[in-house]
Design a protein around this motif. Structure first.
Motif, PDB file in Angstrom:
ATOM      1  N   VAL A 158       0.846  -1.202   0.000  1.00 10.08           N
ATOM      2  CA  VAL A 158       0.000   0.000   0.000  1.00 10.08           C
ATOM      3  C   VAL A 158       0.878   1.247   0.000  1.00 10.08           C
ATOM      4  O   VAL A 158       0.635   2.193  -0.755  1.00 10.08           O
ATOM      5  N   ASP A 159       1.917   1.242   0.833  1.00  5.95           N
ATOM      6  CA  ASP A 159       2.844   2.381   0.858  1.00  5.95           C
ATOM      7  C   ASP A 159       3.588   2.495  -0.467  1.00  5.95           C
ATOM      8  O   ASP A 159       3.833   3.598  -0.958  1.00  5.95           O
ATOM      9  N   ALA A 160       3.930   1.357  -1.052  1.00  2.00           N
ATOM     10  CA  ALA A 160       4.672   1.356  -2.322  1.00  2.00           C
ATOM     11  C   ALA A 160       3.852   1.993  -3.441  1.00  2.00           C
ATOM     12  O   ALA A 160       4.378   2.785  -4.222  1.00  2.00           O
ATOM     13  N   VAL A 161       2.570   1.666  -3.539  1.00  2.00           N
ATOM     14  CA  VAL A 161       1.776   2.204  -4.641  1.00  2.00           C
ATOM     15  C   VAL A 161       1.588   3.711  -4.485  1.00  2.00           C
ATOM     16  O   VAL A 161       1.662   4.455  -5.475  1.00  2.00           O
ATOM     17  N   ILE A 162       1.413   4.183  -3.265  1.00  6.47           N
ATOM     18  CA  ILE A 162       1.280   5.629  -3.032  1.00  6.47           C
ATOM     19  C   ILE A 162       2.592   6.329  -3.379  1.00  6.47           C
ATOM     20  O   ILE A 162       2.590   7.392  -4.020  1.00  6.47           O
ATOM     21  N   ARG A 163       3.711   5.744  -2.959  1.00  9.31           N
ATOM     22  CA  ARG A 163       5.033   6.314  -3.277  1.00  9.31           C
ATOM     23  C   ARG A 163       5.252   6.362  -4.787  1.00  9.31           C
ATOM     24  O   ARG A 163       5.695   7.370  -5.336  1.00  9.31           O
ATOM     25  N   GLU A 164       4.942   5.272  -5.467  1.00 10.58           N
ATOM     26  CA  GLU A 164       5.159   5.197  -6.916  1.00 10.58           C
ATOM     27  C   GLU A 164       4.292   6.209  -7.667  1.00 10.58           C
ATOM     28  O   GLU A 164       4.754   6.835  -8.619  1.00 10.58           O
ATOM     29  N   VAL A 165       3.039   6.370  -7.271  1.00 14.37           N
ATOM     30  CA  VAL A 165       2.180   7.364  -7.918  1.00 14.37           C
ATOM     31  C   VAL A 165       2.809   8.745  -7.777  1.00 14.37           C
ATOM     32  O   VAL A 165       2.903   9.503  -8.752  1.00 14.37           O
ATOM     33  N   ALA A 166       3.252   9.089  -6.575  1.00 19.63           N
ATOM     34  CA  ALA A 166       3.862  10.404  -6.344  1.00 19.63           C
ATOM     35  C   ALA A 166       5.139  10.570  -7.159  1.00 19.63           C
ATOM     36  O   ALA A 166       5.341  11.605  -7.811  1.00 19.63           O
ATOM     37  N   GLU A 167       6.009   9.556  -7.153  1.00 19.19           N
ATOM     38  CA  GLU A 167       7.276   9.656  -7.882  1.00 19.19           C
ATOM     39  C   GLU A 167       7.062   9.792  -9.387  1.00 19.19           C
ATOM     40  O   GLU A 167       7.694  10.621 -10.036  1.00 19.19           O
TER      41      GLU A 167
ATOM     42  N   THR B  96      -5.782  12.878  -4.532  1.00 18.15           N
ATOM     43  CA  THR B  96      -6.186  13.842  -3.501  1.00 18.15           C
ATOM     44  C   THR B  96      -5.474  15.183  -3.639  1.00 18.15           C
ATOM     45  O   THR B  96      -5.807  16.138  -2.947  1.00 18.15           O
ATOM     46  N   GLY B  97      -4.487  15.262  -4.535  1.00 24.72           N
ATOM     47  CA  GLY B  97      -3.762  16.515  -4.707  1.00 24.72           C
ATOM     48  C   GLY B  97      -2.597  16.349  -5.664  1.00 24.72           C
ATOM     49  O   GLY B  97      -2.435  15.324  -6.311  1.00 24.72           O
ATOM     50  N   GLY B  98      -1.776  17.383  -5.738  1.00 26.13           N
ATOM     51  CA  GLY B  98      -0.617  17.363  -6.621  1.00 26.13           C
ATOM     52  C   GLY B  98      -0.946  17.836  -8.016  1.00 26.13           C
ATOM     53  O   GLY B  98      -2.083  18.222  -8.323  1.00 26.13           O
ATOM     54  N   ARG B  99       0.063  17.794  -8.882  1.00 23.53           N
ATOM     55  CA  ARG B  99      -0.079  18.218 -10.280  1.00 23.53           C
ATOM     56  C   ARG B  99       0.696  17.262 -11.163  1.00 23.53           C
ATOM     57  O   ARG B  99       1.826  16.883 -10.821  1.00 23.53           O
ATOM     58  N   LEU B 100       0.112  16.873 -12.275  1.00 22.35           N
ATOM     59  CA  LEU B 100       0.796  15.964 -13.202  1.00 22.35           C
ATOM     60  C   LEU B 100       2.107  16.575 -13.676  1.00 22.35           C
ATOM     61  O   LEU B 100       2.154  17.753 -14.047  1.00 22.35           O
ATOM     62  N   ARG B 101       3.154  15.749 -13.663  1.00 18.32           N
ATOM     63  CA  ARG B 101       4.465  16.155 -14.154  1.00 18.32           C
ATOM     64  C   ARG B 101       5.246  14.888 -14.492  1.00 18.32           C
ATOM     65  O   ARG B 101       4.913  13.796 -14.050  1.00 18.32           O
ATOM     66  N   PRO B 102       6.319  15.025 -15.293  1.00 16.93           N
ATOM     67  CA  PRO B 102       7.170  13.863 -15.577  1.00 16.93           C
ATOM     68  C   PRO B 102       7.933  13.454 -14.311  1.00 16.93           C
ATOM     69  O   PRO B 102       8.100  14.249 -13.387  1.00 16.93           O
ATOM     70  N   GLU B 103       8.405  12.225 -14.300  1.00 15.39           N
ATOM     71  CA  GLU B 103       9.215  11.745 -13.178  1.00 15.39           C
ATOM     72  C   GLU B 103      10.602  12.384 -13.252  1.00 15.39           C
ATOM     73  O   GLU B 103      11.292  12.237 -14.258  1.00 15.39           O
ATOM     74  N   PRO B 104      11.018  13.075 -12.206  1.00 16.19           N
ATOM     75  CA  PRO B 104      12.357  13.677 -12.233  1.00 16.19           C
ATOM     76  C   PRO B 104      13.421  12.576 -12.287  1.00 16.19           C
ATOM     77  O   PRO B 104      13.395  11.651 -11.491  1.00 16.19           O
TER      78      PRO B 104
END
Length: 157
Positions: free
Chosen positions: A45-54, A98-106
């Motif tokens: 569960v933590d991994a999928v949230i981390r991966e979405v953010a990254e 729930t938030g953030g903005r679409l961007r490429p993976e740094p």
């Protein structure tokens, strides 16, 4: 045989699914679901949230477990020559942004993320993970398992 445990996000909003454009160092670029390897001692569960953010720049929460897919990628079909076959175990979650903005993976292999109308997915080059995730979301099988997705044409491992 290599073994990989991975967690994938199925994020559907207004008839569109969140896809990530993956450009690997070897192989063809393709669309896939946000997600990836579960790190040592990390909860999926933590991994999928981390991966979405990254990968996408978006913040998300897990709404439910959709299912688990287990497949073997033959050595000859792997993008890394000389590697043995790969047993990929994918855990699929329905997530909500729930938030953030679409961007490429740094500094990563995800060069773009977009919400794609579900009816257009069949026309793009994609990972079989996309079809598995959409099938799990659409059918909600009691076992949390769907039949293997054939690979070929626009669908790759």
């Amino acid at each position: 045989m290599d073994l990989r445990l991975a967690a994938y996000a199925v994020c559907i909003e207004d008839g569109r699914v969140l896809l990530a454009r993956h450009v690997p160092p070897e192989g063809e670029p393709h669309w896939t679901l946000p997600g990836g390897r579960v790190e040592h001692a990390e909860d999926p569960v933590d991994a999928v949230i981390r991966e979405v953010a990254e990968e996408t720049g978006l913040e998300a929460v897990v709404e439910c477990l959709l299912g688990v897919d287990s497949r073997v990628v033959p050595a000859a079909e792997r993008r890394l020559p000389g590697r043995p076959e790969l047993h990929n175990v994918g855990v699929f979650y329905r997530v909500r942004v729930t938030g953030g903005r679409l961007r490429p993976e740094p500094n990563g292999e995800t060069v773009e993320s977009v919400f794609t109308p579900i009816h257009e997915v069949a026309r793009v080059g994609r990972s079989s993970l996309v079809d598995i995730g959409l099938t799990l979301a659409r059918t909600a099988p009691p076992t949390g398992h769907v039949a293997p997705v054939p690979v070929g044409g626009l669908i790759q491992h």
